[in-house]
Design a protein around this motif. Structure first.
Motif, PDB file in Angstrom:
ATOM      1  N   PHE A 184      29.384  25.735  43.430  1.00 18.46           N
ATOM      2  CA  PHE A 184      29.537  27.010  44.117  1.00 18.46           C
ATOM      3  C   PHE A 184      29.720  26.818  45.617  1.00 18.46           C
ATOM      4  CE2 PHE A 184      27.381  28.348  40.268  1.00 18.46           C
ATOM      5  CZ  PHE A 184      28.045  29.535  39.957  1.00 18.46           C
ATOM      6  N   SER A 185      30.515  27.728  46.176  1.00 21.64           N
ATOM      7  CA  SER A 185      30.590  27.902  47.618  1.00 21.64           C
ATOM      8  C   SER A 185      30.434  29.400  47.880  1.00 21.64           C
ATOM      9  CB  SER A 185      31.934  27.402  48.156  1.00 21.64           C
ATOM     10  OG  SER A 185      32.048  27.685  49.535  1.00 21.64           O
ATOM     11  N   VAL A 186      29.298  29.783  48.444  1.00 24.21           N
ATOM     12  CA  VAL A 186      29.055  31.197  48.752  1.00 24.21           C
ATOM     13  C   VAL A 186      29.662  31.453  50.128  1.00 24.21           C
ATOM     14  CG1 VAL A 186      27.354  33.024  48.986  1.00 24.21           C
ATOM     15  CG2 VAL A 186      26.920  31.123  47.413  1.00 24.21           C
ATOM     16  N   VAL A 187      30.792  32.132  50.135  1.00 24.06           N
ATOM     17  CA  VAL A 187      31.546  32.292  51.384  1.00 24.06           C
ATOM     18  C   VAL A 187      31.273  33.618  52.069  1.00 24.06           C
ATOM     19  CG1 VAL A 187      33.368  30.737  50.602  1.00 24.06           C
ATOM     20  CG2 VAL A 187      33.569  33.189  50.160  1.00 24.06           C
ATOM     21  N   ALA A 188      30.716  34.584  51.335  1.00 24.76           N
ATOM     22  CA  ALA A 188      30.484  35.892  51.943  1.00 24.76           C
ATOM     23  C   ALA A 188      29.299  36.570  51.284  1.00 24.76           C
ATOM     24  CB  ALA A 188      31.728  36.773  51.815  1.00 24.76           C
ATOM     25  N   ALA A 189      28.667  37.444  52.054  1.00 23.11           N
ATOM     26  CA  ALA A 189      27.592  38.284  51.546  1.00 23.11           C
ATOM     27  C   ALA A 189      27.884  39.722  51.952  1.00 23.11           C
ATOM     28  CB  ALA A 189      26.245  37.834  52.090  1.00 23.11           C
ATOM     29  N   VAL A 190      27.405  40.649  51.133  1.00 23.83           N
ATOM     30  CA  VAL A 190      27.630  42.070  51.395  1.00 23.83           C
ATOM     31  C   VAL A 190      26.287  42.761  51.517  1.00 23.83           C
ATOM     32  CG1 VAL A 190      28.710  44.208  50.596  1.00 23.83           C
ATOM     33  CG2 VAL A 190      29.766  41.995  50.045  1.00 23.83           C
ATOM     34  N   ASP A 191      26.089  43.466  52.609  1.00 26.85           N
ATOM     35  CA  ASP A 191      24.867  44.258  52.788  1.00 26.85           C
ATOM     36  C   ASP A 191      25.227  45.465  53.638  1.00 26.85           C
ATOM     37  OD1 ASP A 191      22.291  45.289  53.544  1.00 26.85           O
ATOM     38  OD2 ASP A 191      21.446  43.352  52.985  1.00 26.85           O
ATOM     39  N   LEU A 210      36.361  42.391  47.870  1.00 27.63           N
ATOM     40  CA  LEU A 210      37.156  42.538  46.646  1.00 27.63           C
ATOM     41  C   LEU A 210      38.640  42.349  46.927  1.00 27.63           C
ATOM     42  CD1 LEU A 210      35.476  45.507  44.733  1.00 27.63           C
ATOM     43  CD2 LEU A 210      35.063  43.044  44.538  1.00 27.63           C
ATOM     44  N   GLY A 211      39.068  42.608  48.151  1.00 28.28           N
ATOM     45  CA  GLY A 211      40.481  42.456  48.486  1.00 28.28           C
ATOM     46  C   GLY A 211      40.866  41.056  48.907  1.00 28.28           C
ATOM     47  N   ARG A 212      39.903  40.137  48.909  1.00 31.47           N
ATOM     48  CA  ARG A 212      40.180  38.765  49.361  1.00 31.47           C
ATOM     49  C   ARG A 212      40.619  37.883  48.197  1.00 31.47           C
ATOM     50  NH1 ARG A 212      35.525  36.691  53.425  1.00 31.47           N
ATOM     51  NH2 ARG A 212      36.535  34.736  52.760  1.00 31.47           N
ATOM     52  N   GLY A 213      41.772  37.252  48.363  1.00 31.22           N
ATOM     53  CA  GLY A 213      42.289  36.391  47.310  1.00 31.22           C
ATOM     54  C   GLY A 213      41.570  35.074  47.183  1.00 31.22           C
ATOM     55  N   ASP A 214      40.792  34.694  48.203  1.00 30.86           N
ATOM     56  CA  ASP A 214      40.111  33.404  48.165  1.00 30.86           C
ATOM     57  C   ASP A 214      38.748  33.489  47.494  1.00 30.86           C
ATOM     58  OD1 ASP A 214      39.112  34.973  50.293  1.00 30.86           O
ATOM     59  OD2 ASP A 214      38.312  33.184  51.294  1.00 30.86           O
ATOM     60  N   ILE A 215      38.340  34.670  47.068  1.00 29.65           N
ATOM     61  CA  ILE A 215      37.048  34.839  46.399  1.00 29.65           C
ATOM     62  C   ILE A 215      37.291  35.046  44.906  1.00 29.65           C
ATOM     63  CG2 ILE A 215      35.045  36.367  46.136  1.00 29.65           C
ATOM     64  CD1 ILE A 215      35.099  36.778  49.146  1.00 29.65           C
ATOM     65  N   GLU A 216      36.753  34.130  44.110  1.00 27.52           N
ATOM     66  CA  GLU A 216      36.982  34.175  42.662  1.00 27.52           C
ATOM     67  C   GLU A 216      35.979  35.051  41.928  1.00 27.52           C
ATOM     68  OE1 GLU A 216      37.770  30.042  41.025  1.00 27.52           O
ATOM     69  OE2 GLU A 216      36.960  29.587  43.009  1.00 27.52           O
ATOM     70  N   GLU A 243      38.086  45.151  38.028  1.00 27.55           N
ATOM     71  CA  GLU A 243      39.422  45.722  38.214  1.00 27.55           C
ATOM     72  C   GLU A 243      40.151  45.036  39.371  1.00 27.55           C
ATOM     73  OE1 GLU A 243      40.969  47.736  36.181  1.00 27.55           O
ATOM     74  OE2 GLU A 243      39.197  47.865  34.896  1.00 27.55           O
ATOM     75  N   ALA A 244      39.387  44.468  40.309  1.00 23.95           N
ATOM     76  CA  ALA A 244      39.996  43.715  41.418  1.00 23.95           C
ATOM     77  C   ALA A 244      40.337  42.289  41.022  1.00 23.95           C
ATOM     78  CB  ALA A 244      39.048  43.715  42.616  1.00 23.95           C
ATOM     79  N   GLY A 245      40.071  41.940  39.749  1.00 23.03           N
ATOM     80  CA  GLY A 245      40.426  40.612  39.256  1.00 23.03           C
ATOM     81  C   GLY A 245      39.400  39.541  39.525  1.00 23.03           C
ATOM     82  N   LYS A 246      38.143  39.945  39.759  1.00 24.59           N
ATOM     83  CA  LYS A 246      37.084  38.977  40.025  1.00 24.59           C
ATOM     84  C   LYS A 246      36.231  38.750  38.782  1.00 24.59           C
ATOM     85  CE  LYS A 246      38.382  39.347  44.326  1.00 24.59           C
ATOM     86  NZ  LYS A 246      39.358  38.361  44.877  1.00 24.59           N
ATOM     87  N   HIS A 247      35.782  37.527  38.610  1.00 27.00           N
ATOM     88  CA  HIS A 247      34.721  37.276  37.651  1.00 27.00           C
ATOM     89  C   HIS A 247      33.446  37.895  38.213  1.00 27.00           C
ATOM     90  CE1 HIS A 247      37.183  34.435  35.344  1.00 27.00           C
ATOM     91  NE2 HIS A 247      37.609  33.981  36.511  1.00 27.00           N
ATOM     92  N   VAL A 248      32.573  38.365  37.335  1.00 26.97           N
ATOM     93  CA  VAL A 248      31.382  39.085  37.783  1.00 26.97           C
ATOM     94  C   VAL A 248      30.130  38.474  37.183  1.00 26.97           C
ATOM     95  CG1 VAL A 248      30.116  41.284  37.631  1.00 26.97           C
ATOM     96  CG2 VAL A 248      32.548  41.281  38.195  1.00 26.97           C
ATOM     97  N   PHE A 249      29.141  38.277  38.043  1.00 29.87           N
ATOM     98  CA  PHE A 249      27.791  37.948  37.592  1.00 29.87           C
ATOM     99  C   PHE A 249      26.907  39.089  38.073  1.00 29.87           C
ATOM    100  CE2 PHE A 249      23.586  36.325  37.476  1.00 29.87           C
ATOM    101  CZ  PHE A 249      23.564  35.316  36.522  1.00 29.87           C
ATOM    102  N   CYS A 250      26.339  39.823  37.103  1.00 26.21           N
ATOM    103  CA  CYS A 250      25.547  40.999  37.431  1.00 26.21           C
ATOM    104  C   CYS A 250      24.081  40.748  37.125  1.00 26.21           C
ATOM    105  CB  CYS A 250      26.045  42.208  36.637  1.00 26.21           C
ATOM    106  SG  CYS A 250      25.212  43.751  37.039  1.00 26.21           S
TER     107      CYS A 250
END
Length: 333
Positions: A25-32, A58-64, A84-91
Motif C-alpha cells: 500500500f501507498s496511502v497518498v491522501a486522506a479525507v477529513d 474520487l476524480g484522481r486517476g492515480d488513486i486505485e 461509480e468513480a471506478g475505485k475499489h472500495v474497502f468499507c
C-alpha cells in the motif's frame, strides 16, 4: 496499491499506521471534512495529502482504492460514489445501515468489476480462523448452537458528543462497534438468520447511550445463537460453538488492537481430555487489507461472499428493530 483513506478519527489513524507497515500500500491522501490540527500533523507525518471532500480524491486517476473509516450512516452513499468513480472500495463495518443499502453496494461492486473489502478483520484472527475451519471440516459434527459475549469499556472515555455514541450512527448499543463482527462470523457458519429477539438497556451510561445489547437468533439452518455486548465493563471476549460431536471455545485477552493472545479449548467427548491451544496475536487488520490488495491484483479471491455481507446487515437491521420495540420477535423471512 495507491489508496485514499476517508476519515482521520481514531480508527482511520489506526488504519494508516497499519498500512504503513505494508509494501502493498501507498496511502497518498486522506479525507477529513473538518480536520483538526492533530489530523493535519498526522497527515504530514505520513506524507499524505489532506482533502476536505471525498470528491477531490474520487476524480484522481492515480488513486486505485478508497478506504472508508467514516461515520456509519455515510458508508452507503460514499461507497456507491467511490464505486461509480471506478475505485475499489474497502468499507469499515457496518457496510450499510440497511440490507437494501448493502445490496446496492455489492451490486455496484459487481457492476463496476471492483473488489469490495469490508472491515471484518476478526475472520483473520488465527483462533477465529481455526474455529471456522473446524466447523466447516465437520469436527464438531452437526452445528447446533453458538454464543458470544464480547465487551469493553472504551466508550466510557468518549465525549458524549462523539458520533460513536449517536444512535443515528450506532443503534443497538455495541452492535456497530463489536457485535457486527460476531454476527458476521455466525452468518458465515450458520447461514442466513430467520428470526431474532433483542434488548438494549441503559443502567450506567446516560440515555440515550445503551450499556448493553443482548439477542437470541434463529437461523434457517436450525442453528440457534445467543449474543451479548456490554459497553461499561472491562474487556471480555468469548465465543463458543457447539455441535453434536463436540464444542470449541475461544477466549481473547484483549481487543484486536492490543496484541494479546487468544486461548482455544476443544472438547470432543464426555470423559475425553480437553485440548487447549494459545494463538499469538497478529495484525488481523493488516491481514484483511493485504488480502483485499491481493484480490485487487488478481492474486487471490477475497474471502467474503456478497450474500453473507448482505445477510449480516439484514440481521443487524433486525436486531436494531427488535431492540427498539421492546424485544419483539422480528421475522426475517
Amino acid at each position: 496499491m495507491r489508496v485514499a483513506v476517508a476519515g482521520l478519527g481514531w480508527w482511520g489513524k489506526q488504519i494508516v499506521s497499519s498500512l504503513s507497515k505494508s509494501e502493498k500500500f501507498s496511502v497518498v491522501a486522506a479525507v477529513d471534512p473538518m480536520p483538526t490540527d492533530e489530523a493535519r500533523q498526522f497527515a504530514q507525518q505520513h506524507g499524505m495529502e489532506l482533502a476536505v471532500d471525498l470528491a477531490e480524491v474520487l476524480g484522481r486517476g492515480d488513486i486505485e482504492g478508497v478506504i472508508l473509516a467514516t461515520p456509519h450512516r455515510l458508508h452507503e452513499q460514499q461507497a456507491l460514489s467511490a464505486l461509480e468513480a471506478g475505485k475499489h472500495v474497502f468499507c469499515e463495518k457496518p457496510l450499510a445501515m440497511t440490507a437494501a443499502g448493502a445490496q446496492r453496494i455489492v451490486d455496484a461492486s459487481a457492476r463496476q468489476g471492483k473488489v469490495l473489502g469490508v472491515g471484518h478483520e476478526r475472520r483473520f484472527e488465527p483462533a477465529i480462523a481455526e474455529v471456522m475451519r473446524m466447523v466447516r471440516a465437520g469436527e464438531l459434527g452437526q452445528l447446533l448452537h453458538m454464543e458470544a459475549n464480547v465487551s469493553h469499556d472504551l466508550f466510557r472515555k468518549l465525549d458524549p458528543s462523539n458520533w460513536r455514541l449517536d444512535r443515528k450512527h450506532a443503534p443497538a448499543g455495541m452492535m456497530t462497534a463489536v457485535g457486527i463482527h460476531v454476527t458476521d462470523i455466525f452468518v458465515a457458519l450458520a447461514g442466513a438468520a430467520s428470526s431474532v429477539r433483542a434488548r438494549t438497556e441503559s443502567l450506567v451510561l446516560a440515555e440515550p447511550v445503551r450499556d448493553f445489547t443482548t439477542a437470541t437468533i434463529a437461523f434457517d439452518s436450525g442453528v440457534q445463537a445467543t449474543i451479548s455486548f456490554l459497553s461499561v465493563t472491562p474487556f471480555h471476549g468469548r465465543i463458543a460453538v457447539f455441535g453434536d460431536k463436540g464444542w470449541v471455545e475461544i477466549v481473547s485477552e484483549g481487543n484486536v488492537d492490543q496484541g494479546l493472545p487468544t486461548h482455544l479449548t476443544y472438547c470432543r467427548g464426555t470423559g475425553v481430555p480437553r485440548t487447549t491451544r494459545t494463538f499469538d496475536a497478529i495484525d488481523a487488520v493488516l491481514a484483511n487489507f493485504e488480502t483485499w490488495a491481493d484480490a485487487v491484483a488478481g492474486r487471490v479471491k477475497y474471502p467474503f461472499i456478497a450474500a453473507e455481507l448482505v445477510e449480516n446487515i439484514r440481521l443487524f437491521e433486525a436486531i436494531v428493530q427488535s431492540s427498539e420495540n421492546s424485544g419483539e420477535t422480528v421475522v426475517l423471512r
